[in-house]
Design an enzyme around this catalytic site. Structure first.
Site, PDB file in Angstrom:
ATOM      1  N   ASP A  84       0.949  -1.352  -0.028  1.00 41.42           N
ATOM      2  CA  ASP A  84      -0.137  -0.065   0.044  1.00 41.42           C
ATOM      3  C   ASP A  84       0.988   1.332  -0.061  1.00 41.42           C
ATOM      4  O   ASP A  84       1.698   1.399   0.731  1.00 41.42           O
ATOM      5  CB  ASP A  84      -0.921  -0.050   1.337  1.00 41.42           C
ATOM      6  N   HIS A  85       0.496   2.096  -0.811  1.00 46.91           N
ATOM      7  CA  HIS A  85       1.381   3.411  -1.062  1.00 46.91           C
ATOM      8  C   HIS A  85       2.885   3.319  -1.038  1.00 46.91           C
ATOM      9  O   HIS A  85       3.605   3.777  -0.241  1.00 46.91           O
ATOM     10  CB  HIS A  85       1.163   4.383   0.204  1.00 46.91           C
ATOM     11  N   GLY A 179      -6.874   8.064   7.485  1.00 46.73           N
ATOM     12  CA  GLY A 179      -7.246   8.420   8.837  1.00 46.73           C
ATOM     13  C   GLY A 179      -8.692   8.822   9.274  1.00 46.73           C
ATOM     14  O   GLY A 179      -9.806   8.456   8.816  1.00 46.73           O
ATOM     15  N   HIS A 206      -9.449   4.945  -1.380  1.00 43.93           N
ATOM     16  CA  HIS A 206      -8.708   4.862  -0.113  1.00 43.93           C
ATOM     17  C   HIS A 206      -9.290   5.935   0.903  1.00 43.93           C
ATOM     18  O   HIS A 206     -10.358   6.606   0.456  1.00 43.93           O
ATOM     19  CB  HIS A 206      -7.164   5.597  -0.449  1.00 43.93           C
ATOM     20  N   ASN A 228     -10.031   0.424   0.830  1.00 41.87           N
ATOM     21  CA  ASN A 228      -9.165   0.177   1.582  1.00 41.87           C
ATOM     22  C   ASN A 228      -9.761   0.549   2.979  1.00 41.87           C
ATOM     23  O   ASN A 228     -10.434   1.675   3.152  1.00 41.87           O
ATOM     24  CB  ASN A 228      -7.911   1.076   1.349  1.00 41.87           C
ATOM     25  N   ASN A 230      -8.397   0.732   6.997  1.00 38.94           N
ATOM     26  CA  ASN A 230      -7.316   0.381   8.005  1.00 38.94           C
ATOM     27  C   ASN A 230      -7.925   1.000   9.360  1.00 38.94           C
ATOM     28  O   ASN A 230      -8.246   0.242  10.204  1.00 38.94           O
ATOM     29  CB  ASN A 230      -5.983   1.312   7.648  1.00 38.94           C
ATOM     30  N   THR A 231      -8.242   2.176   9.562  1.00 40.78           N
ATOM     31  CA  THR A 231      -8.640   2.849  10.778  1.00 40.78           C
ATOM     32  C   THR A 231      -9.797   2.281  11.250  1.00 40.78           C
ATOM     33  O   THR A 231      -9.869   2.301  12.534  1.00 40.78           O
ATOM     34  CB  THR A 231      -9.032   4.442  10.324  1.00 40.78           C
TER      35      THR A 231
HETATM   36 ZN   LIG Z   1      -4.187   5.056   0.986  1.00 42.36          ZN
END
Ligand SMILES: [Zn+2]
Length: 283
Positions: A84-85, A179, A206, A228, A230-231
Site C-alpha cells: 500500500d502506498h 485516517g 482509499h 481500503n 485500516n482505521t
Molecule cells: Zn491509502
C-alpha cells in the site's frame, strides 16, 4: 491461495461489488482477517504500508508469514498480498521480489510526468512476474495535514495517465482522506463516475474508514472495485483491548491481550464484506 488482483478487480467491476483491502498490522490481524474472509467466502487483499514493513522487519517476513497462514489455515479464498502506498520504485521492486502479488506505486506527489515514468518502471518490472500495479493521481489529504486541501483530479488527467501507463487499477483523489475524518466527509461522486467512464479500469477508494454505508454503496455504484480499510479496524480493536484491560488489570500474557480484540476485528470484517458485496464471491 495467493493471487494478483487483476481478475478479482475486473470481476468486481463487472458485477458491481468491491474487494476489501484490509491493512494488516501484525500476525494476529492477518489471521483474524483471513479467517473472517474465509468464513464469508470473500476474496481479500491484505495490504501493508512501508511503515508496517519496518514494523514487521521486512517484506520477506510479511510474505512468509502470509503464505504460511494461508497454507496452515487451509485458506481457499483468493488472497492478494499488496504493498500500500509504495513511495519509490525500489520498495515496489523489493516487495515484488519478496513475493507480493500486487503493489501500489504512489508517485502522486510528483509531477504527472514523473508519476507516469515511476509507474511505468514498476509496471515493466511487474509484468513478467504476474504482479498487479495500482497507481494514484491527485493527492489525498492526510489526517495530520489539516491545512492542505485535497488535490482532486480531472477525468481528462485520469484518462491520459491510464493511456500512458496501462496501469491495472487507479486511486483517484475525489475528496477522500486517510485516517479519521475531522469534518463530515465530502466525496465528489460525480467526479468519481466521470473518472470511471473515462478510464475504464477498476477504481480504488482509499480513506474509506469513516464513510457511511450509503457513501460506500454510491462509490461502488460509481465504479470503485477495491476499498481500503485500516482505521475502522484499528479503532474497534483498540476499544476492545482497552475494555479488556480495564476489567483484567492483572493480565500480562500478550497473546491473550492481543486476542481480546479478535472478535471486534472479525465483526467489522464481516460487516464490511457484507456492505461491499464481496461475501460469497469466492465460491
Ligand atoms: Zn491509502
Amino acid at each position: 491461495m495467493l493471487v494478483n488482483s487483476d481478475s478479482l478487480l475486473s470481476m468486481a467491476s463487472k458485477e458491481g461489488y468491491a474487494v476489501p483491502a484490509y491493512n494488516i498490522n501484525n500476525l494476529e490481524w492477518a489471521r483474524f482477517i483471513l479467517e473472517a474472509c474465509q468464513e464469508d467466502k470473500s476474496p481479500v487483499i491484505l495490504a501493508v504500508t512501508e511503515k508496517s514493513i519496518s514494523y514487521f522487519g521486512g517484506t520477506k517476513v510479511i510474505y512468509n508469514m502470509v503464505k504460511g497462514l494461508v497454507d496452515e489455515l487451509s485458506i481457499t479464498i483468493p488472497v492478494v498480498l499488496h504493498l500500500d502506498h509504495g513511495s519509490s520504485v525500489e520498495i515496489c521492486k523489493k516487495a515484488i521480489d519478496s513475493g507480493f502479488t500486487s503493489v501500489m506505486m504512489d508517485a502522486s506527489r510528483k509531477s504527472m510526468q514523473d508519476n507516469v515514468s515511476d509507474t511505468n518502471e514498476v509496471i515493466s518490472y511487474a509484468a513478467n512476474k504476474n504482479v498487479s500495479v495500482e497507481a494514484e493521481i491527485g493527492v489525498l489529504n492526510e489526517e495530520e495535514g489539516e491545512s492542505l486541501e485535497n488535490d482532486s483530479v480531472t477525468p481528462e488527467d485520469a484518462k491520459e495517465f491510464v493511456l500512458q501507463t496501462g496501469v491495472s487499477s487507479l486511486a483517484p483523489s475525489v475528496g477522500n482522506k486517510h485516517g479519521i475524518y475531522k469534518d463530515e466527509p465530502k466525496l465528489d461522486f460525480e467526479l468519481l463516475g466521470l473518472i470511471c467512464k473515462s478510464v475504464k479500469i477498476p477504481l480504488v477508494l482509499h480513506g474509506a474508514s469513516g464513510l457511511n454505508d450509503n457513501m460506500i454503496k454510491t462509490a461502488i455504484f460509481c465504479g470503485v472495485a477495491k476499498i481500503n480499510i485500516n482505521t475502522d479496524l484499528q479503532i474497534v480493536w483498540a476499544d476492545a483491548v482497552r475494555r479488556f484491560l480495564d476489567y483484567n488489570k492483572k493480565e500480562y500474557d500478550p497473546r491473550v491481550i492481543i486476542a481480546s480484540g479478535e472478535q471486534a476485528i472479525k465483526k467489522m470484517v464481516h460487516y464490511k464484506n457484507n456492505l461491499f458485496g464481496s461475501k460469497n464471491r469466492a465460491v
